[in-house]
Motif scaffolding. Structure first.
Motif, PDB file in Angstrom:
ATOM      1  N   MET A   1       0.838  -1.194   0.000  1.00  0.00           N
ATOM      2  CA  MET A   1       0.000   0.000   0.000  1.00  0.00           C
ATOM      3  C   MET A   1       0.875   1.247   0.000  1.00  0.00           C
ATOM      4  SD  MET A   1      -2.764   1.286   2.835  1.00  0.00           S
ATOM      5  CE  MET A   1      -1.455   1.869   3.905  1.00  0.00           C
ATOM      6  N   ARG A   2       0.688   2.118  -0.980  1.00  0.00           N
ATOM      7  CA  ARG A   2       1.468   3.353  -1.043  1.00  0.00           C
ATOM      8  C   ARG A   2       0.947   4.367  -0.023  1.00  0.00           C
ATOM      9  NH1 ARG A   2       1.433   4.450  -7.552  1.00  0.00           N
ATOM     10  NH2 ARG A   2       2.317   2.440  -8.196  1.00  0.00           N
ATOM     11  N   PRO A   3       1.853   5.193   0.538  1.00  0.00           N
ATOM     12  CA  PRO A   3       1.381   6.233   1.453  1.00  0.00           C
ATOM     13  C   PRO A   3       0.532   7.254   0.711  1.00  0.00           C
ATOM     14  CG  PRO A   3       3.707   6.549   0.936  1.00  0.00           C
ATOM     15  CD  PRO A   3       3.318   5.206   0.363  1.00  0.00           C
ATOM     16  N   LEU A   4      -0.450   7.801   1.406  1.00  0.00           N
ATOM     17  CA  LEU A   4      -1.316   8.802   0.787  1.00  0.00           C
ATOM     18  C   LEU A   4      -0.655  10.167   0.787  1.00  0.00           C
ATOM     19  CD1 LEU A   4      -4.816   7.864   2.182  1.00  0.00           C
ATOM     20  CD2 LEU A   4      -3.805   7.268   0.010  1.00  0.00           C
ATOM     21  N   LEU A 262     -23.788  -5.353  -0.252  1.00  0.00           N
ATOM     22  CA  LEU A 262     -23.205  -4.826   0.986  1.00  0.00           C
ATOM     23  C   LEU A 262     -21.717  -4.530   0.809  1.00  0.00           C
ATOM     24  CD1 LEU A 262     -24.984  -7.095   3.624  1.00  0.00           C
ATOM     25  CD2 LEU A 262     -25.373  -4.656   3.221  1.00  0.00           C
ATOM     26  N   ALA A 263     -21.028  -5.358   0.034  1.00  0.00           N
ATOM     27  CA  ALA A 263     -19.612  -5.106  -0.235  1.00  0.00           C
ATOM     28  C   ALA A 263     -19.428  -3.777  -0.963  1.00  0.00           C
ATOM     29  CB  ALA A 263     -19.034  -6.252  -1.068  1.00  0.00           C
ATOM     30  N   GLU A 264     -20.276  -3.521  -1.945  1.00  0.00           N
ATOM     31  CA  GLU A 264     -20.195  -2.262  -2.680  1.00  0.00           C
ATOM     32  C   GLU A 264     -20.509  -1.075  -1.767  1.00  0.00           C
ATOM     33  OE1 GLU A 264     -21.940  -0.184  -6.762  1.00  0.00           O
ATOM     34  OE2 GLU A 264     -22.768  -2.093  -6.060  1.00  0.00           O
ATOM     35  N   GLY A 265     -21.531  -1.237  -0.926  1.00  0.00           N
ATOM     36  CA  GLY A 265     -21.878  -0.156  -0.009  1.00  0.00           C
ATOM     37  C   GLY A 265     -20.786   0.129   0.998  1.00  0.00           C
ATOM     38  N   LEU A 266     -20.183  -0.925   1.540  1.00  0.00           N
ATOM     39  CA  LEU A 266     -19.084  -0.743   2.485  1.00  0.00           C
ATOM     40  C   LEU A 266     -17.916  -0.032   1.831  1.00  0.00           C
ATOM     41  CD1 LEU A 266     -17.514  -1.263   5.116  1.00  0.00           C
ATOM     42  CD2 LEU A 266     -16.889  -3.508   4.178  1.00  0.00           C
ATOM     43  N   ALA A 267     -17.547  -0.446   0.634  1.00  0.00           N
ATOM     44  CA  ALA A 267     -16.414   0.180  -0.047  1.00  0.00           C
ATOM     45  C   ALA A 267     -16.665   1.665  -0.287  1.00  0.00           C
ATOM     46  CB  ALA A 267     -16.138  -0.539  -1.365  1.00  0.00           C
ATOM     47  N   GLY A 268     -17.874   2.008  -0.689  1.00  0.00           N
ATOM     48  CA  GLY A 268     -18.196   3.414  -0.893  1.00  0.00           C
ATOM     49  C   GLY A 268     -18.141   4.210   0.392  1.00  0.00           C
ATOM     50  N   SER A 269     -18.543   3.579   1.488  1.00  0.00           N
ATOM     51  CA  SER A 269     -18.606   4.284   2.760  1.00  0.00           C
ATOM     52  C   SER A 269     -17.224   4.492   3.376  1.00  0.00           C
ATOM     53  CB  SER A 269     -19.500   3.514   3.735  1.00  0.00           C
ATOM     54  OG  SER A 269     -19.659   4.223   4.941  1.00  0.00           O
ATOM     55  N   PHE A 270     -16.402   3.438   3.443  1.00  0.00           N
ATOM     56  CA  PHE A 270     -15.126   3.614   4.150  1.00  0.00           C
ATOM     57  C   PHE A 270     -14.118   4.409   3.335  1.00  0.00           C
ATOM     58  CE2 PHE A 270     -13.253  -0.071   1.900  1.00  0.00           C
ATOM     59  CZ  PHE A 270     -11.902   0.272   1.850  1.00  0.00           C
ATOM     60  N   GLN A 271     -14.341   4.527   2.024  1.00  0.00           N
ATOM     61  CA  GLN A 271     -13.443   5.333   1.181  1.00  0.00           C
ATOM     62  C   GLN A 271     -13.949   6.752   0.957  1.00  0.00           C
ATOM     63  OE1 GLN A 271     -11.418   2.556  -2.065  1.00  0.00           O
ATOM     64  NE2 GLN A 271     -13.599   2.071  -1.896  1.00  0.00           N
ATOM     65  N   HIS A 299     -14.387  -3.262  -5.451  1.00  0.00           N
ATOM     66  CA  HIS A 299     -14.872  -1.889  -5.277  1.00  0.00           C
ATOM     67  C   HIS A 299     -13.863  -0.995  -4.561  1.00  0.00           C
ATOM     68  CE1 HIS A 299     -18.735  -3.432  -6.564  1.00  0.00           C
ATOM     69  NE2 HIS A 299     -18.652  -4.375  -5.643  1.00  0.00           N
ATOM     70  N   VAL A 300     -12.674  -1.501  -4.323  1.00  0.00           N
ATOM     71  CA  VAL A 300     -11.644  -0.709  -3.640  1.00  0.00           C
ATOM     72  C   VAL A 300     -10.758  -0.059  -4.690  1.00  0.00           C
ATOM     73  CG1 VAL A 300      -9.647  -0.769  -2.094  1.00  0.00           C
ATOM     74  CG2 VAL A 300     -11.696  -2.119  -1.570  1.00  0.00           C
ATOM     75  N   GLY A 301     -10.693   1.264  -4.647  1.00  0.00           N
ATOM     76  CA  GLY A 301      -9.939   1.997  -5.653  1.00  0.00           C
ATOM     77  C   GLY A 301      -8.796   2.781  -5.053  1.00  0.00           C
ATOM     78  N   ASP A 302      -8.267   3.675  -5.838  1.00  0.00           N
ATOM     79  CA  ASP A 302      -7.164   4.513  -5.389  1.00  0.00           C
ATOM     80  C   ASP A 302      -7.695   5.668  -4.556  1.00  0.00           C
ATOM     81  OD1 ASP A 302      -5.540   2.856  -6.816  1.00  0.00           O
ATOM     82  OD2 ASP A 302      -5.354   4.197  -8.550  1.00  0.00           O
ATOM     83  N   ALA A 303      -7.016   5.931  -3.466  1.00  0.00           N
ATOM     84  CA  ALA A 303      -7.428   7.027  -2.586  1.00  0.00           C
ATOM     85  C   ALA A 303      -6.915   8.364  -3.120  1.00  0.00           C
ATOM     86  CB  ALA A 303      -6.899   6.783  -1.176  1.00  0.00           C
ATOM     87  N   GLY A 304      -7.545   9.416  -2.691  1.00  0.00           N
ATOM     88  CA  GLY A 304      -7.092  10.755  -3.062  1.00  0.00           C
ATOM     89  C   GLY A 304      -6.155  11.327  -2.016  1.00  0.00           C
ATOM     90  N   ALA A 332      -7.975  -6.479   0.311  1.00  0.00           N
ATOM     91  CA  ALA A 332      -8.016  -5.597  -0.853  1.00  0.00           C
ATOM     92  C   ALA A 332      -7.179  -4.371  -0.561  1.00  0.00           C
ATOM     93  CB  ALA A 332      -9.451  -5.191  -1.171  1.00  0.00           C
ATOM     94  N   ALA A 333      -6.439  -3.916  -1.559  1.00  0.00           N
ATOM     95  CA  ALA A 333      -5.620  -2.724  -1.395  1.00  0.00           C
ATOM     96  C   ALA A 333      -5.587  -1.953  -2.700  1.00  0.00           C
ATOM     97  CB  ALA A 333      -4.200  -3.098  -0.963  1.00  0.00           C
ATOM     98  N   GLY A 334      -5.942  -0.689  -2.615  1.00  0.00           N
ATOM     99  CA  GLY A 334      -5.776   0.200  -3.751  1.00  0.00           C
ATOM    100  C   GLY A 334      -4.537   1.031  -3.539  1.00  0.00           C
TER     101      GLY A 334
END
Length: 487
Positions: A1-4, A262-271, A299-304, A332-334
């Motif tokens: 995982m790269r640092p943000l 639920l997986a899609e909803g969780l991914a949207g929420s925690f990101q 559903h896990v993508g790259d963070a901003g 999962a890791a973006g």
């Protein structure tokens, strides 16, 4: 995982640290403003709030541009958050004009009780000048013109805000717009002040004119301010929102019925917002072999960008500590986002690390085999702002719901906890370390933090606040001789 990556800083430089002398001047001005603010009627104070809301709305384009430059939160987040902030100002205007917030209560004399009841009349009155410590993650809604400021001003408490260093230019501009609007609407001089810098924050919390502190931030920072105000010669209330993991429970039946959704909803929420929401779901209890765990990686993508260097560094070190625990898997890791998973037994063995908040786009899945393991995992947790239960109609949820009610101030049965509606029924608080009191910082009853009860015994009519006079000149709901009387 790269640092943000952190966001860019204020082009005009960091928030100038306010000198102790200027902190004292602002607090003294707030103290001088209090009598007029306290004596103003509710309709007058409501007009101040509405004027402030109108002025901020009129400056939307300018303010959103400044906020985006400092936070990179972008659209639609920032325009929506500003609108939430101005709507909140208007909600508190409605709250104080409706009148039930005063809890006006009248007991007429009754010589036949033991002991006899004299004429007693009780109402809530404002505390005095309030210090508000702004948060980094909501540059509008929990900052200079946010809920703490709005709820304090609504009940007649002047406010001195300690600006957050993450958005200094925005803090200065919002302050100027709101302060001018309040002044032009007739609010007293000194009703709103702004300071910057760590030392100024300490001086503000310790100033004898300050009668309460509202704080949103980290547990260490909040604890430091809490200890400072407790050590004052005359301690004052500290209303802190500090930290929360916001547990989610997914039953086996719910996972079978809608695990992929639920997986899609969780991914949207925690990101959401790069995971920088106080209501982010940080721990999710799932049945062993769940569809949610199998589907979430899609559903896990790259963070901003994260908001500050300190937050970015804290996220990186926190996520690394979790990944080093034996028995923890990276599901999962973006580029910056992480979903980890472990068994309930691993959680029990390493709760000190795994149940420490990782502020950012991270969530931990905890696999359980039966209700006993689930309840055991929940029993390891401290207090939270929210708890979520995804279940089906056939589930017996009694024991789990009882556990979640003890853990959180808001329990959800659908959706995800990120997103806090501003309304009459909302509660945004919870047991320690979520908050330091049982009051809310969002919604109508947030005003209760900055009020105290005063009872008047055998008082002549002329000495009573209008809310307690016999004819009810304000036309507000009251409890009279034990009965709720509506206007």
């Amino acid at each position: 995982m790269r640092p943000l990556r952190p966001c860019t800083r204020d082009k005009d430089g960091p928030m100038t640290s306010t000198t102790p002398e200027h902190v004292d001047e602002l607090c003294q001005r707030a103290a001088r403003a209090f009598p007029q603010a306290r004596q103003a009627d509710d309709a007058e104070r409501a007009s101040w709030l509405r004027a402030g809301a109108d002025a901020l709305d009129a400056a939307t384009d300018e303010l959103v541009a400044i906020a985006d430059d400092e936070t990179h939160l972008g659209s639609p987040r920032l325009p929506g958050e500003l609108k939430r902030t101005t709507n909140q100002l208007r909600l508190f205007a409605d709250v104080v004009t409706e009148g039930s917030y005063l809890e006006a209560t009248i007991d007429h004399p009754n010589p036949d009780t033991v002991p006899p009841i004299p004429d007693l009349r009780r109402v809530l009155r404002p505390l005095g000048p309030v210090a508000v410590f702004a948060a980094s993650n909501f540059p509008f809604a929990f900052s200079v013109a946010g809920g703490d400021t709005a709820s304090a001003l609504a009940v007649g408490c002047p406010v001195v805000v300690k600006a957050h260093s993450g958005h200094p230019a925005l803090s200065r501009r919002v302050f100027k717009i709101l302060e001018q609007a309040l002044r032009e609407a007739g609010a007293p001089d000194g009703i709103l002040g702004l300071v910057g810098g760590r030392e100024a924050g300490v001086a503000l919390a310790e100033h004898p004119a300050i009668t309460a502190v509202g704080f949103t931030g980290s547990i260490p920072g909040g604890r430091a301010i809490h200890d400072a105000v407790a050590a004052r010669p005359a301690p004052i209330p500290f209303f802190g929102e500090l930290g929360s993991l916001n547990p989610v429970v997914v039953t086996a039946a719910a996972d079978r019925a809608r695990g992929a959704a639920l997986a899609e909803g969780l991914a949207g929420s925690f990101q959401l917002g790069v995971g920088q929401f106080c209501t982010k779901p940080g721990v999710v209890f799932v049945p062993r072999g769940s569809a949610l765990e199998n589907e979430v990686a899609a559903h896990v993508g790259d963070a901003g960008r994260m908001l500050t260097d300190r937050i970015a560094d804290g996220f990186a070190s926190g996520a690394a500590r979790v990944e080093e625990v034996p028995g923890v898997d990276a599901v999962a890791a973006g580029d910056g986002s992480l979903v980890a998973a472990c068994d309930a037994s691993t959680l029990a063995a390493h709760a000190d690390v795994l149940l420490e908040e990782v502020f950012g786009p991270f969530t931990l899945l905890v696999r359980y085999s039966d209700e006993e393991e689930l309840l055991g995992g929940l029993a390891l947790m401290e207090g939270n702002l929210t708890a979520t239960l995804h279940a089906e109609d056939e589930d017996d949820i009694g024991a789990v719901l009882a556990s979640l009610e003890q853990l959180a101030g808001r329990v959800l049965f659908a959706g995800w906890p990120t997103g806090v509606a501003v309304s009459w029924a909302q509660h945004h608080g919870g047991p320690w370390p979520a908050t330091t009191s049982q009051h809310t910082s969002v919604g109508a009853t947030a005003v209760r933090r900055f009020l105290r009860p005063v009872a008047y015994q055998e008082a002549p009519e002329r000495a009573l606040p209008p809310a307690l006079r016999e004819a009810n000149p304000l036309g507000i709901p009251r409890r009279v001789d034990g009965e709720l009387v509506l206007p």
